[in-house]
Scaffold this motif. Structure first.
Motif, mmCIF file in Angstrom:
data_model
loop_
_atom_site.group_PDB
_atom_site.id
_atom_site.type_symbol
_atom_site.label_atom_id
_atom_site.label_comp_id
_atom_site.label_asym_id
_atom_site.label_seq_id
_atom_site.Cartn_x
_atom_site.Cartn_y
_atom_site.Cartn_z
ATOM 1 N N LYS A 1 -52.844 40.165 -5.812
ATOM 2 C CA LYS A 1 -52.770 39.319 -4.614
ATOM 3 C C LYS A 1 -51.311 38.895 -4.442
ATOM 4 C CE LYS A 1 -56.330 36.507 -5.873
ATOM 5 N NZ LYS A 1 -57.004 35.191 -5.908
ATOM 6 N N GLY A 2 -50.942 38.508 -3.224
ATOM 7 C CA GLY A 2 -49.607 37.956 -3.001
ATOM 8 C C GLY A 2 -48.564 39.001 -2.644
ATOM 9 N N LYS A 3 -47.331 38.538 -2.493
ATOM 10 C CA LYS A 3 -46.274 39.423 -2.010
ATOM 11 C C LYS A 3 -45.030 39.341 -2.895
ATOM 12 C CE LYS A 3 -46.962 39.754 2.963
ATOM 13 N NZ LYS A 3 -46.564 39.165 4.222
ATOM 14 N N VAL A 4 -44.410 40.514 -3.110
ATOM 15 C CA VAL A 4 -43.113 40.569 -3.778
ATOM 16 C C VAL A 4 -42.126 41.059 -2.728
ATOM 17 C CG1 VAL A 4 -41.762 41.635 -5.621
ATOM 18 C CG2 VAL A 4 -44.187 41.143 -5.986
ATOM 19 N N ILE A 5 -41.208 40.199 -2.344
ATOM 20 C CA ILE A 5 -40.237 40.592 -1.316
ATOM 21 C C ILE A 5 -38.871 40.705 -1.977
ATOM 22 C CG2 ILE A 5 -39.176 39.954 0.887
ATOM 23 C CD1 ILE A 5 -41.780 38.131 1.202
ATOM 24 N N ILE A 6 -38.274 41.894 -1.843
ATOM 25 C CA ILE A 6 -36.984 42.102 -2.486
ATOM 26 C C ILE A 6 -36.058 42.820 -1.508
ATOM 27 C CG2 ILE A 6 -37.971 44.086 -3.744
ATOM 28 C CD1 ILE A 6 -35.888 43.401 -5.948
ATOM 29 N N ASP A 7 -34.890 42.221 -1.333
ATOM 30 C CA ASP A 7 -33.947 42.757 -0.370
ATOM 31 C C ASP A 7 -32.969 43.675 -1.107
ATOM 32 O OD1 ASP A 7 -32.078 43.176 1.577
ATOM 33 O OD2 ASP A 7 -31.127 41.206 1.338
ATOM 34 N N HIS A 8 -33.244 44.952 -1.113
ATOM 35 C CA HIS A 8 -32.337 45.906 -1.772
ATOM 36 C C HIS A 8 -32.607 47.301 -1.233
ATOM 37 C CE1 HIS A 8 -35.031 48.316 -4.325
ATOM 38 N NE2 HIS A 8 -35.820 47.290 -4.188
ATOM 39 N N SER A 9 -31.694 48.212 -1.534
ATOM 40 C CA SER A 9 -31.915 49.611 -1.147
ATOM 41 C C SER A 9 -31.723 50.465 -2.399
ATOM 42 C CB SER A 9 -30.894 50.007 -0.080
ATOM 43 O OG SER A 9 -29.598 49.758 -0.577
ATOM 44 N N HIS A 10 -32.028 51.754 -2.309
ATOM 45 C CA HIS A 10 -31.812 52.642 -3.454
ATOM 46 C C HIS A 10 -30.314 52.858 -3.641
ATOM 47 C CE1 HIS A 10 -35.938 53.500 -4.240
ATOM 48 N NE2 HIS A 10 -36.162 53.894 -3.013
ATOM 49 N N PRO A 11 -29.825 53.215 -4.789
ATOM 50 C CA PRO A 11 -30.580 53.392 -6.027
ATOM 51 C C PRO A 11 -30.697 52.095 -6.842
ATOM 52 C CG PRO A 11 -28.329 54.160 -6.305
ATOM 53 C CD PRO A 11 -28.421 53.647 -4.903
ATOM 54 N N VAL A 12 -31.849 51.985 -7.504
ATOM 55 C CA VAL A 12 -32.074 50.885 -8.446
ATOM 56 C C VAL A 12 -32.115 51.512 -9.837
ATOM 57 C CG1 VAL A 12 -33.745 49.178 -9.238
ATOM 58 C CG2 VAL A 12 -33.377 49.508 -6.799
ATOM 59 N N LEU A 13 -31.410 50.923 -10.772
ATOM 60 C CA LEU A 13 -31.439 51.461 -12.143
ATOM 61 C C LEU A 13 -32.381 50.605 -12.981
ATOM 62 C CD1 LEU A 13 -30.215 53.620 -14.055
ATOM 63 C CD2 LEU A 13 -28.570 51.906 -14.749
ATOM 64 N N TYR A 14 -33.476 51.216 -13.409
ATOM 65 C CA TYR A 14 -34.465 50.498 -14.221
ATOM 66 C C TYR A 14 -34.287 50.892 -15.685
ATOM 67 C CZ TYR A 14 -39.109 49.417 -16.176
ATOM 68 O OH TYR A 14 -40.154 48.967 -16.958
ATOM 69 N N MET A 15 -34.120 49.895 -16.530
ATOM 70 C CA MET A 15 -33.972 50.134 -17.960
ATOM 71 C C MET A 15 -35.244 49.634 -18.645
ATOM 72 S SD MET A 15 -31.188 48.624 -20.647
ATOM 73 C CE MET A 15 -29.716 48.759 -19.704
ATOM 74 N N PRO A 16 -36.198 50.545 -18.930
ATOM 75 C CA PRO A 16 -37.459 50.069 -19.519
ATOM 76 C C PRO A 16 -37.266 49.564 -20.947
ATOM 77 C CG PRO A 16 -37.492 52.462 -19.267
ATOM 78 C CD PRO A 16 -36.167 51.992 -18.772
ATOM 79 N N GLN A 17 -38.245 48.818 -21.428
ATOM 80 C CA GLN A 17 -38.160 48.293 -22.792
ATOM 81 C C GLN A 17 -38.091 49.452 -23.792
ATOM 82 O OE1 GLN A 17 -40.977 45.217 -23.256
ATOM 83 N NE2 GLN A 17 -40.122 44.440 -25.128
ATOM 84 N N ASP A 18 -38.922 50.487 -23.546
ATOM 85 C CA ASP A 18 -38.839 51.677 -24.386
ATOM 86 C C ASP A 18 -37.799 52.598 -23.753
ATOM 87 O OD1 ASP A 18 -39.067 53.907 -25.907
ATOM 88 O OD2 ASP A 18 -41.140 54.385 -25.338
ATOM 89 N N ILE A 19 -36.577 52.441 -24.194
ATOM 90 C CA ILE A 19 -35.441 53.147 -23.588
ATOM 91 C C ILE A 19 -35.536 54.660 -23.816
ATOM 92 C CG2 ILE A 19 -33.862 53.008 -25.554
ATOM 93 C CD1 ILE A 19 -32.850 52.036 -22.068
ATOM 94 N N ASN A 20 -36.342 55.069 -24.805
ATOM 95 C CA ASN A 20 -36.465 56.493 -25.120
ATOM 96 C C ASN A 20 -37.076 57.294 -23.983
ATOM 97 O OD1 ASN A 20 -35.466 56.487 -27.884
ATOM 98 N ND2 ASN A 20 -37.191 55.089 -28.201
ATOM 99 N N VAL A 21 -37.811 56.619 -23.115
ATOM 100 C CA VAL A 21 -38.388 57.266 -21.939
ATOM 101 C C VAL A 21 -37.268 57.919 -21.115
ATOM 102 C CG1 VAL A 21 -39.424 56.700 -19.710
ATOM 103 C CG2 VAL A 21 -40.402 55.762 -21.781
#
Lengths: 442, 233
Positions: free
Chosen positions: A291-311
């Motif tokens: 439920k609810g909304k996540v509003i984020i003002d950004h464009s690509h590229p986004v760099l995601y660093m997961p907790q398991d960095i080996n991915v």
């Protein structure tokens, strides 16, 4: 009593990682081993567990527990004497369901599931979950609880604080004192040693493949962080969560979360299982809110660093290829020379031809930092970015973030790191209870 | 995305049916076998109520063990696949049957297959992994049992890692399948090695499961009783 004499370890035909290392630990004695990222702490753990050969390595030397020589003992025999807490807490759960794994462990060791939960400081709510549905911190707490019920003579913990919140760190310090009283020796290998130093009888530095006693570290380096509530500020942030709920099956991890962030740097802190990683996954769109909304003002590229960095590290065979592929995915034109220049500036002994998976945890995270520097994403989202990083590199990472113009959203247990980040919106999150407050860490 | 598909396979059952004994859990599948077997010796008029009752009973089981929506997804795939294969087989065999009769036959058969597969899914969900391992070990297949535990554990990790790799590349702007496959393979090998180190050291915890019959086991006989009633009518 643990005695290690003249221990040498290497992988394949590479140079020796441990070079004649020796160590003595009396019954009921606790030692802390510190060392830079990549100094060989995990290798020492593998050698003590007798599993170096499984990673293509060779170990020579003498390891004794209570004068019992372990050279010819199988890993299973060793596990009756030395209990090892591995860096990845999830690995301690061979069954996917937490309740099944805990019940079997409890039966094997003649304790109750409730005893394990009490030792971990967790409620029965975790029992119906899968191992993938608990936070790393909750898994770490349970893995430590499982370990201390085994009745071993020596307990070895490889970075036990990596995923623990402040309460759990205090709990661990108390657990170590209790273990010592039962005459069991404890060996802790850790970067974030400030809060664990009290119960330690000695501190050893691993450097050049050998151990040396450190006399200058004492309890005075121990820091306590003060978390103060601050005003929520304006309502016009670039990141806004309105009435956000998220559940795994029947239980909500986030309940009615509302927050608005306007600073370039946003940090989520809070207890284990508080829903910090879930918030990051919602922000990058990996999962959708119930439920609810996540509003984020950004464009690509986004760099995601997961907790398991080996991915990420397993996507290509070399560091250079990884950089070029990620640059291509981000639509950035790049040259390998830029990467080589950055690598040499960092002095972390990473080469463009190295296999990213073979780097140490800290090196992997610093490599992601270089990627962020070169790829110039519009936003970087990082889950526990300091995990596995030595103090020096934690400071480097904080400096990089402070000096860059980058928007960053991070989840961390590392209060020291959080306190180093300037001009940030820090949120203390206890998602299940719907508790999110803007705070200041000092 | 990948995790959502894998999760119902490893999650197991929720709710009170988990209190069944190992015998009751296995009986769930056995009680659905006559439904499928009827196809070969009954006429379509008798088969229709049997199919409907079997389907209702198996869906009721699915609802009882929880996670119905997630579990139905792969099962619908089984149904569509068997329906499609059945139709193709009839068409290729060149038998001169009418369209309605052909559709009815194939639909009844694929639905009965679905009923039995649902029974297997329910049994496996009710059985704990340690129980499956114990059964396999009791019939001399202990290596298979251990491999099964490790495979499912690996599958769970691989699915969540794939989701993370996908999310990471998607956030950057472009999902290249080669990178996803590389991540799955290389990270999978790495994870298997760490898991192997752990297993080599500690082993997989195991204990003999409870075999004492429970009242709940009688529930496993309900589809069988319904079947007998339909047979007598």
């Amino acid at each position: 009593m643990l005695t290690v004499s003249n221990l040498w370890v290497r992988y394949g035909n590479g140079s020796w990682v441990l070079r004649g290392l020796s160590l003595n630990l009396k019954d009921g004695e606790a030692a802390l081993i510190i060392g830079d990222t990549g100094s060989g702490k995990t290798t020492l753990v593998r050698a003590l567990a007798g599993v170096v050969h499984l990673t293509g390595g060779l170990a020579k030397g003498i390891i004794k527990v209570n004068d019992y020589e372990l050279s010819n003992a199988s890993p299973r025999e060793r596990s009756k004497l030395i209990g090892v807490l591995y860096q990845d807490p999830a690995i301690h759960f061979t069954y996917p369901r937490i309740d099944e794994d805990l019940e079997l462990t409890a039966l094997e060791n003649g304790v109750g599931v409730k005893d394990l939960l009490n030792a971990a400081g967790l409620s029965e709510g975790v029992l119906g979950r899968l191992v993938t549905e608990l936070s790393m911190g909750q898994l770490q707490r349970l893995a430590i609880a499982k370990l201390i019920t085994r009745g071993v003579k020596v307990i070895v913990m490889d970075e036990p604080l990596a995923h623990l919140d402040q309460d759990a760190v205090e709990l661990l310090a108390a657990v170590i004192r209790r273990i010592k009283r039962s005459n069991v020796s404890v060996l802790v290998l850790e970067h974030r040693y400030e809060n664990i130093i009290d119960p330690m009888d000695k501190v050893l530095q691993l450097s050049g493949g050998k151990l040396s006693e450190v006399s200058t570290i004492n309890a005075s380096v121990r820091r306590r962080y003060i978390i103060r509530r601050v005003s929520n500020g304006n309502d016009h942030g670039w990141l806004k969560l309105s009435n956000v709920w998220f559940k795994y099956d029947d239980s909500y991890v986030l309940s009615n979360i509302n927050l608005s962030a306007s600073s370039k740097r946003v940090i989520f802190i809070g207890p284990n299982g508080g829903g910090k990683s879930t918030l990051l996954k919602l922000i990058i769109g990996m999962i959708k809110p119930s439920k609810g909304k996540v509003i984020i003002d950004h464009s690509h590229p986004v760099l995601y660093m997961p907790q398991d960095i080996n991915v990420v590290m397993s996507m290509t065979d070399t560091v250079g290829e990884l950089y070029l592929e990620l640059a291509k995915a981000a639509g950035r034109s790049t040259s390998i020379e830029d990467l080589k220049r950055e690598l040499s500036t960092l002095e972390m002994n990473i080469d463009a031809s190295d296999d990213p998976l073979h780097l140490s945890e800290g090196q992997k995270r610093m490599l992601m930092l270089i990627m962020a520097k070169l790829l110039k994403p519009t936003l970087m989202v990082a889950d526990e970015p300091t995990s596995g990083l030595s103090s020096k590199y934690r400071v480097d990472l904080a400096e990089f973030i402070n000096q860059s113009n980058l928007r960053v959203v991070m989840a961390t247990q590392d209060m020291h790191f959080a306190s180093l980040i300037k001009d940030s919106d820090v949120f203390y999150v206890r998602g299940q209870e719907g508790h999110v407050v803007k705070v200041n860490v000092s | 995305m990948f995790y959502e598909w894998v999760k119902p396979i490893v999650k197991g059952a929720e709710g009170p049916l988990r209190g069944m004994s190992i015998i009751g859990k296995l009986t769930v599948t056995l009680s659905f076998i006559p439904y499928l077997a009827s196809y070969w010796f009954m006429n379509p008029i008798r088969l229709i109520p049997i199919t409907v009752v079997g389907l209702a009973a198996s869906i009721a089981y699915l609802a009882l063990i929880g996670d119905l929506a997630r579990r139905l997804r792969p099962l619908m795939l089984v149904w569509i696949l068997s329906e499609f294969t059945g139709l193709l087989a009839v068409l290729l065999s060149g038998r001169g049957v009418g369209l309605i009769s052909m559709l009815l036959n194939v639909t009844v058969l694929s639905t009965l297959i679905l009923v039995l597969v649902t029974g297997v899914v329910v049994s496996l969900a009710l059985l704990r992994l340690s129980e499956v391992r114990y059964i396999l070990s009791a019939i001399g297949l202990s290596t298979l049992g251990e491999s099964l535990v490790l495979s499912l554990r690996y599958l769970l990790n691989a699915s969540i890692s794939m989701d993370e790799a996908y999310a990471m590349l998607k956030s950057l702007g472009n999902v290249k399948p080669k990178l996803l496959v590389n991540s799955l393979v290389a990270n999978g090998v790495r994870y298997s090695m760490i898991l192997a180190q752990y297993i080599e050291y500690y082993g997989i915890p195991s204990v003999k499961p409870k075999v004492t019959l429970s009242r709940l086991d009688l529930i496993a006989l309900i589809p069988l009783i319904l079947y007998v009633i339909l047979l007598v009518l």
